[in-house]
Write an enzyme that holds these catalytic residues in place. Structure first.
Site, PDB file in Angstrom:
ATOM      1  N   GLU A  14     -12.363   2.418   4.186  1.00  0.00           N
ATOM      2  CA  GLU A  14     -11.500   2.747   5.316  1.00  0.00           C
ATOM      3  C   GLU A  14     -11.876   4.134   5.819  1.00  0.00           C
ATOM      4  O   GLU A  14     -11.946   5.087   5.039  1.00  0.00           O
ATOM      5  CB  GLU A  14     -10.047   2.726   4.845  1.00  0.00           C
ATOM      6  CG  GLU A  14      -9.050   2.575   5.959  1.00  0.00           C
ATOM      7  CD  GLU A  14      -7.631   2.407   5.416  1.00  0.00           C
ATOM      8  OE1 GLU A  14      -6.896   1.622   5.989  1.00  0.00           O
ATOM      9  OE2 GLU A  14      -7.254   3.073   4.443  1.00  0.00           O
ATOM     10  N   GLU A  63       0.842  -1.194   0.000  1.00  0.00           N
ATOM     11  CA  GLU A  63       0.000   0.000   0.000  1.00  0.00           C
ATOM     12  C   GLU A  63       0.881   1.249   0.000  1.00  0.00           C
ATOM     13  O   GLU A  63       1.444   1.622   1.036  1.00  0.00           O
ATOM     14  CB  GLU A  63      -0.937   0.020   1.213  1.00  0.00           C
ATOM     15  CG  GLU A  63      -1.856   1.239   1.213  1.00  0.00           C
ATOM     16  CD  GLU A  63      -2.842   1.269   2.360  1.00  0.00           C
ATOM     17  OE1 GLU A  63      -2.717   0.429   3.285  1.00  0.00           O
ATOM     18  OE2 GLU A  63      -3.733   2.135   2.330  1.00  0.00           O
TER      19      GLU A  63
HETATM   20 MN    MN Z   1      -5.432   2.606   3.339  1.00  0.00          MN
END
Ligand code: MN
Length: 293
Positions: free
Chosen positions: A242, A148
């Protein structure tokens, strides 16, 4: 084509006692999601057998995520830090395997932190060597390893899609993929469509979050562009919502992510809204596939 839709556990709870795990897993299922993302910054806090039983009982898939610390930083020239980071990642992989999850992602390649300076070639090579080993171990259980890339205040190694693709070339393992988060892309990329298309089939996991990490649609992210790109590239992997608020705190993660404000207090309202927002946005984008250039 439908994507598994997920939600990050910090929408529900900041801890992972059996009671907190039950709350997070049952709420995720109740809100209509297919997958829960469980933070594993400290893998030892997760009771593997207990978590697996609860996931199975609610019929949910899981992914695990974490970022390393400056003390366990594999993006470092210090062999002791690299070894501590390697141990943390291998422990997180054990938990991923143990709970029956197919995905381990996040800032696995270094510290989730504001660095005091740029990375070095040696630090980058150290990180790549550990991630290659992690991916090879993960492949034995068909586990995908997602890198990520995050904004400049949270890593000095991978801030963009292109940097992540170059790093993946160095690793050269087919189960190591790009994990893209539109919150970070919004800060570092020129837009969303081009970087997503650049990933091609190396995109393996997507985080959907608003520019202020609160309710989807209330910030400045161009979600038509985001969902349009994902539809046009036939992305079929997980898409996970998220969001962070000071209403739900994980002492380690919330402080690292600078979650100082209360952007929401009702996780169920937030999560059900986000699920509809993502499902509707994706459906609309698929219906108009081919109309974008
Ligand atoms: Mn994230």
């Amino acid at each position: 084509m439908t994507n598994p839709l997920g939600v990050h556990a910090l929408v529900w709870t900041g801890g992972w006692t059996p009671e907190e795990a039950e709350l997070a897993i049952s709420s995720t299922a109740k809100a209509g999601y297919d997958l829960i993302e469980i933070p594993a910054l400290d893998p030892s806090r997760i009771d593997v057998a207990d978590t697996k039983a609860r996931l199975d009982a609610h019929g949910l898939q899981a992914g695990l995520s974490l970022g390393l610390t400056l003390d366990t930083d594999i993006n470092s020239e210090d062999p002791a830090k690299v070894e501590r980071g390697r141990a943390t990642l291998m422990a997180a992989l054990d938990v991923t395997r143990g709970v029956g999850a197919g995905y381990l992602g996040g800032v696995l390649f270094g510290a989730l932190a504001k660095y005091p300076g740029p990375t070095t070639e040696q630090a980058r090579r150290n990180s790549a060597a550990v991630i290659k080993e992690l991916a090879q171990e993960a492949a034995k259980d068909n586990i995908t390893v997602g890198l990520e890339f995050v904004n400049r205040y949270e890593s000095n190694l991978l801030n963009t899609v292109q940097q992540t693709l170059d790093f993946l070339d160095l690793i050269d393992e087919s189960n190591a993929v790009v994990h893209a988060d539109v919150y970070h892309m919004n800060i570092e990329e020129n837009g969303f469509r081009k970087p997503f298309l650049l990933c091609g089939d190396r995109l393996g996991y997507v985080h959907i979050g608003e520019s202020n990490r609160g309710y989807l649609g209330q910030g400045t992210i161009d979600f038509d562009e985001v969902f349009g790109a994902l539809a046009d590239m036939d992305y079929t992997g997980p898409i996970t919502f998220e969001s962070f608020s000071s209403a739900v705190v994980d002492p380690q993660l919330s402080n690292t992510l600078a979650v100082w404000r209360n952007l929401w207090s009702d996780g169920m309202d937030l999560a059900t809204h986000a699920r509809s927002f993502m499902a509707d946005g994706l459906e609309q984008a698929r219906a108009t596939r081919g109309s974008r250039g």
